[in-house]
Design an enzyme around this catalytic site. Structure first.
Site, PDB file in Angstrom:
ATOM      1  N   MET A  38      -3.109   8.846  -7.733  1.00 46.61           N
ATOM      2  CA  MET A  38      -2.677   7.802  -6.813  1.00 46.61           C
ATOM      3  C   MET A  38      -1.155   7.770  -6.810  1.00 46.61           C
ATOM      4  SD  MET A  38      -1.602   4.269  -6.862  1.00 46.61           S
ATOM      5  CE  MET A  38      -0.029   3.965  -7.662  1.00 46.61           C
ATOM      6  N   PRO A  39      -0.480   7.595  -5.749  1.00 46.96           N
ATOM      7  CA  PRO A  39      -0.999   7.476  -4.400  1.00 46.96           C
ATOM      8  C   PRO A  39      -1.217   8.837  -3.745  1.00 46.96           C
ATOM      9  CG  PRO A  39       1.355   7.159  -4.355  1.00 46.96           C
ATOM     10  CD  PRO A  39       0.980   7.428  -5.786  1.00 46.96           C
ATOM     11  N   ILE A  40      -2.015   8.811  -2.660  1.00 46.21           N
ATOM     12  CA  ILE A  40      -2.138   9.968  -1.762  1.00 46.21           C
ATOM     13  C   ILE A  40      -1.464   9.581  -0.455  1.00 46.21           C
ATOM     14  CG2 ILE A  40      -3.719  11.444  -0.456  1.00 46.21           C
ATOM     15  CD1 ILE A  40      -5.796  10.978  -2.670  1.00 46.21           C
ATOM     16  N   ASP A  78       0.524  12.667  -4.604  1.00 45.53           N
ATOM     17  CA  ASP A  78       0.129  13.772  -3.718  1.00 45.53           C
ATOM     18  C   ASP A  78       0.629  13.485  -2.320  1.00 45.53           C
ATOM     19  OD1 ASP A  78      -1.709  15.933  -4.883  1.00 45.53           O
ATOM     20  OD2 ASP A  78      -2.570  14.103  -5.715  1.00 45.53           O
TER      21      ASP A  78
END
Lengths: 64, 64, 64, 64, 64, 64
Positions: free
Chosen positions: D1-3, D40
């Site tokens: 997290m986060p994406i 990511d």
């Protein structure tokens, strides 16, 4: 707002995408109370080999 | 329902995608209580130059 | 990689989501050649009033 | 997290994507309290013929 | 363009989201050549019970 | 196919979503050559505090 993402099999023409975007934008103005400028429509073309329903790729022959 | 979207690095074959779609569809039937026909699985292939983790593109050489 | 996004009707329990995530992760390791740690699975619960098929919301009564 | 999923018109270079991924990852660490490794960033390049605003495809000539 | 979708664990404040949106918009202007008005940033908060990595929900206790 | 995902500010009623889904499904049948049953439409309601344009959250007061 809104952002409308349309995922469909490849093969639709730019003319079809243009006409569908116009129609959906008018629907959004009429039914959702948006301004036309606020409507974004985005297309993702999908290969049939990248989509499975019922565990079968759409690129595979149907049984029968 | 459900719609299952799988984002993965390019390079997997259609055979791998077919086998994974079959397995995941069976999992959904067994564990989520769906009918097979209701399961859609969609693949998006990603280039390594379009994915970064920790601020580094996967297409770049790893340090060290 | 991969990132697997599962969109399903609300009402599945955390136990069901846990079991499905385990099964799909094992499928990805076995069939797509991933390490388990590289598999992210994300759930989005949907209300039936937020999903239409054939122009009908799933929250509406079926004709018949 | 986060994406973080970035959908943008095609034409940006890998150098631009690399620089943007580095900057956004640093923002996430500083402002959202993430570790860098947990961030990511994924790019989807869009053709102008696959994006409409105000009912007009971006690939079409502007009136005027 | 661009549309930037940020999926993160719930718990970040509106102040954090505001600051991150400002920073990422400035990055996009500087590095991707956008106008600020063209940058949309969208947040989806995720419960830890709706995200699994390595087959484990983030809401479950870590082994150890 | 197609799957149409509509992201919009919260506050639209179920009646509005029903009417928009009907209209868009008819557009898809007429302009994209789908059967009605093949059209899935999915709504995601967004809080104004989860959407920024030009680096400003829609929940924040506009300058001026």
């Amino acid at each position: 707002m809104p952002i409308i993402h349309v995922r469909l099999f490849e093969g639709r023409s730019t003319d079809q995408k243009r006409a569908f975007a116009e129609a959906v934008t008018q629907d959004a103005v009429r039914l959702l109370g948006c301004t036309p400028e606020s409507v974004d429509i985005i297309y993702t073309d999908m290969a049939k080999s990248d989509w499975a329903t019922g565990g079968k790729l759409w690129s595979d022959p149907k049984p029968g």
